[in-house]
Scaffold this active site. Structure first.
Site, PDB file in Angstrom:
ATOM      1  N   TYR A  50      -1.465 -16.634 -67.373  1.00 59.94           N
ATOM      2  CA  TYR A  50      -0.169 -16.941 -67.984  1.00 59.94           C
ATOM      3  C   TYR A  50      -0.238 -18.345 -68.574  1.00 59.94           C
ATOM      4  O   TYR A  50      -0.947 -19.207 -68.053  1.00 59.94           O
ATOM      5  CB  TYR A  50       0.956 -16.844 -66.944  1.00 59.94           C
ATOM      6  CG  TYR A  50       1.292 -15.423 -66.537  1.00 59.94           C
ATOM      7  CD1 TYR A  50       0.426 -14.685 -65.731  1.00 59.94           C
ATOM      8  CD2 TYR A  50       2.469 -14.807 -66.952  1.00 59.94           C
ATOM      9  CE1 TYR A  50       0.733 -13.388 -65.351  1.00 59.94           C
ATOM     10  CE2 TYR A  50       2.792 -13.507 -66.567  1.00 59.94           C
ATOM     11  CZ  TYR A  50       1.916 -12.800 -65.763  1.00 59.94           C
ATOM     12  OH  TYR A  50       2.225 -11.514 -65.393  1.00 59.94           O
ATOM     13  N   GLU A  51       0.503 -18.585 -69.647  1.00 59.62           N
ATOM     14  CA  GLU A  51       0.344 -19.845 -70.382  1.00 59.62           C
ATOM     15  C   GLU A  51       0.792 -21.076 -69.599  1.00 59.62           C
ATOM     16  O   GLU A  51       0.495 -22.198 -69.971  1.00 59.62           O
ATOM     17  CB  GLU A  51       1.035 -19.779 -71.741  1.00 59.62           C
ATOM     18  CG  GLU A  51       2.544 -19.695 -71.653  1.00 59.62           C
ATOM     19  CD  GLU A  51       3.188 -19.357 -72.998  1.00 59.62           C
ATOM     20  OE1 GLU A  51       2.477 -18.974 -73.930  1.00 59.62           O
ATOM     21  OE2 GLU A  51       4.406 -19.476 -73.076  1.00 59.62           O
ATOM     22  N   SER A  52       1.508 -20.880 -68.493  1.00 60.24           N
ATOM     23  CA  SER A  52       1.876 -22.007 -67.636  1.00 60.24           C
ATOM     24  C   SER A  52       0.652 -22.607 -66.960  1.00 60.24           C
ATOM     25  O   SER A  52       0.767 -23.645 -66.302  1.00 60.24           O
ATOM     26  CB  SER A  52       2.887 -21.550 -66.588  1.00 60.24           C
ATOM     27  OG  SER A  52       2.384 -20.440 -65.878  1.00 60.24           O
ATOM     28  N   GLY A  53      -0.517 -21.953 -67.062  1.00 63.21           N
ATOM     29  CA  GLY A  53      -1.737 -22.544 -66.520  1.00 63.21           C
ATOM     30  C   GLY A  53      -2.336 -21.790 -65.344  1.00 63.21           C
ATOM     31  O   GLY A  53      -3.334 -22.227 -64.778  1.00 63.21           O
TER      32      GLY A  53
END
Lengths: 263, 286
Positions: A50-53
């Site tokens: 996920y792009e949150s890391g």
């Protein structure tokens, strides 16, 4: 056979596109449900990012947002957002991006920015977020969206992320080596870009759906491939996994804290 | 060296009318309490910067504190639109909002460039997308070695960055863990910084995997505000109130309900109120 809804069919059909070897950049909403159903059924080894890391996350409930604590708690590791986009996405380490959008055109370009002119929009949408670079840097892209005339439009007011551009060899001309959108999974059917023109073409129709219904729900004159198959109906296992995760998610989100007090 | 002070003092000393202000937090550790103090102190003409403006920036826009915003995704995650943001862009209420829109990759790179004291960031980005047509701050550079054309965006250099973190020690060293977003980059890119924390401790515990430490000499002000990220969450302290994010959709949809909510819960409330809300949330989940 158990009854199922068009949305359930869409999610399960999308889940089937993924395999154990995929390293998948997951968008929130329908893509997130599909990716986690794949992980809980036929692709237990899939890597979800996920792009949150969060990398290699295995959420027990679907996140309401891409930065939910559940994603970090169950991840193999978590990196800063800068590192996520620089090393992992731009570095070419992600095989598959899974996107949704507000609008799509026949060449699988997506709009999540504005409806109407950019300076004086009729509707201001959230914007691109990670999508512009996910669309160009992942090995290939799957898109999942319900088929409707509002969503599947003749011309996009704004291209947030490019799919196949003007069609044909647009991507190659721009120097891209990735495949771009290879499948669009809707609640009524599955589309693939034509090998030459790159125009989205129906290749599989979900059980009980007529060609007329597909034509009526698309704003451009939609094409059908020479050979069109019927999408296999959801199995008992697929349906129960999807319904379980949806039920857990609903319960978890109802139980997370007071809504009435001040923030 | 960071000075440890009250939230009201930290905001009064470090946030000025007209400033470029970044309040970062990628879903996690969003500095709500500090943002509300900015509203209470009546700051105006702010240029807001944030990758994922959500409810807090909806509130700042709705009260008219912002003249503009640089962002890459503006929505209520998993819920829908930001109605105050939309009202400002679509109807110029309560005032017009100048927007500078990027992608996540560009914003993350621009913060890194700011932290690295470089004038701009480059990335392989925006290929085939329309944003460069409407944002004059998206340009291109040619690689002097390969000839490849890459996207270029200006570095982000906020006047002040505000973040929330789990802990600080008494010297003002700050520790964040969990989803760390771009908070480190945003603090290092800024001229001044305010960090609100859940706890002030004698010694920072050994850092966990993926934790970030900002040394005291890289931070301007540290302030103790338990619950300061609520209704977002602080990993290890309290969870996110998804229910509040869902409810915000109703509150913000209408100008009158929004204004009444801000008066009751921000203008007439105090920073200490956050501790109470966060404690209630934690108790419900335990």
């Amino acid at each position: 056979m158990t009854d199922f809804t068009p949305t359930e069919m869409m999610t399960i059909a999308a889940a089937r596109e993924l395999s154990n070897d995929d390293v998948c950049f997951v968008g929130i909403g329908a893509p997130s449900a599909a990716c986690n159903v794949a992980r809980l059924t036929h692709a237990p080894g899939i890597t979800l990012i996920y792009e949150s890391g969060t990398v290699g996350t295995k959420p027990d409930v679907l996140p309401l947002s891409i930065g939910d604590g559940e994603l970090c708690d169950t991840a193999l590791f978590t990196v800063s957002v800068s590192e996520m986009f620089r090393y992992w996405l731009q570095g070419g380490r992600i095989t598959t991006g899974f996107l949704g959008g507000a609008q799509i055109d026949r060449f699988a370009n997506l709009n999540t920015t504005v409806v109407g002119p950019y300076d004086h929009p009729k509707v201001r949408l959230p914007g691109g977020g990670g999508a512009p670079e996910i669309a160009s840097n992942c090995g290939r892209i799957f898109i999942t969206m319900a088929l409707s005339k509002r969503g599947f439009v003749e011309k996009l007011p704004f291209v947030t992320s490019m799919g196949h551009g003007e069609g044909g060899n647009t991507r190659e001309k721009l120097g891209l080596k990735t495949k771009g959108p290879t499948r669009v999974i809707t609640d009524l059917c599955i589309l693939e870009p034509d090998s030459e023109t790159k125009e989205l073409t129906v290749v599989s129709i979900h059980p009980g759906v007529s060609r007329e219904r597909i034509v009526e729900n698309c704003a451009w004159p939609i094409k059908f491939a020479e050979t069109v198959i019927e999408t296999p109906a959801p199995t008992e296992t697929e349906l129960s996994v999807l319904r379980d995760i949806n039920a857990r998610t609903k319960k978890a989100h109802e139980g997370t804290g007071p809504g009435k007090e001040a923030a | 060296m960071a000075r440890i002070m009250s939230l009201a003092e930290a905001v009064a000393e470090n946030v000025r009318d007209g400033d470029t202000v970044a309040m970062e937090g990628f879903t996690h550790l969003i500095p709500y309490a500090a943002g509300h103090e900015v509203i209470r102190q009546g700051r105006k003409d702010l240029f807001l910067v944030r990758m994922t403006p959500d409810i807090l920036y909806d509130q700042l826009i709705g009260v008219g504190a912002a003249r503009g915003m640089k962002f890459s995704w503006g929505g209520n995650p998993g819920v829908g639109s930001l109605h105050r943001f939309r009202d400002a862009v679509e109807n110029q209420w309560p005032r017009p909002l100048e927007i500078e829109e990027h992608s996540h990759a560009a914003m993350a790179n621009a913060y890194e460039a700011g932290a690295a004291n470089l004038p701009f960031a480059m990335l392989r980005g925006y290929i085939g997308a329309d944003l460069p047509k409407v944002n004059p701050n998206i340009k291109s550079v040619t690689c002097p070695f390969t000839g490849e054309v890459l996207a270029a965006v200006p570095a982000i250099r906020p006047d002040v960055t505000i973040i929330h973190a789990q802990r600080a020690d008494r010297k003002g060293n700050v520790l964040l863990e969990g989803i760390v977003g771009v908070q480190k980059e945003a603090v290092l890119a800024a001229r001044r910084s305010i960090v609100t924390v859940e706890e002030i401790v004698d010694e920072l515990s050994p850092p966990s995997p993926n934790s970030v430490v900002l040394p005291t000499w890289a931070v301007t002000a540290v302030t103790h505000v338990p619950g300061g990220a609520f209704p977002s969450y602080a990993h290890g302290y309290y969870p996110r109130s998804n229910a509040f994010y869902i409810r915000w959709d109703e509150i913000a949809r209408d100008r009158e309900t929004f204004t009444a909510w801000i008066k009751e819960n921000v203008l007439d409330a105090r920073p200490e109120d956050y501790a109470r809300h966060a404690a209630k949330t934690a108790a419900k989940v335990a």
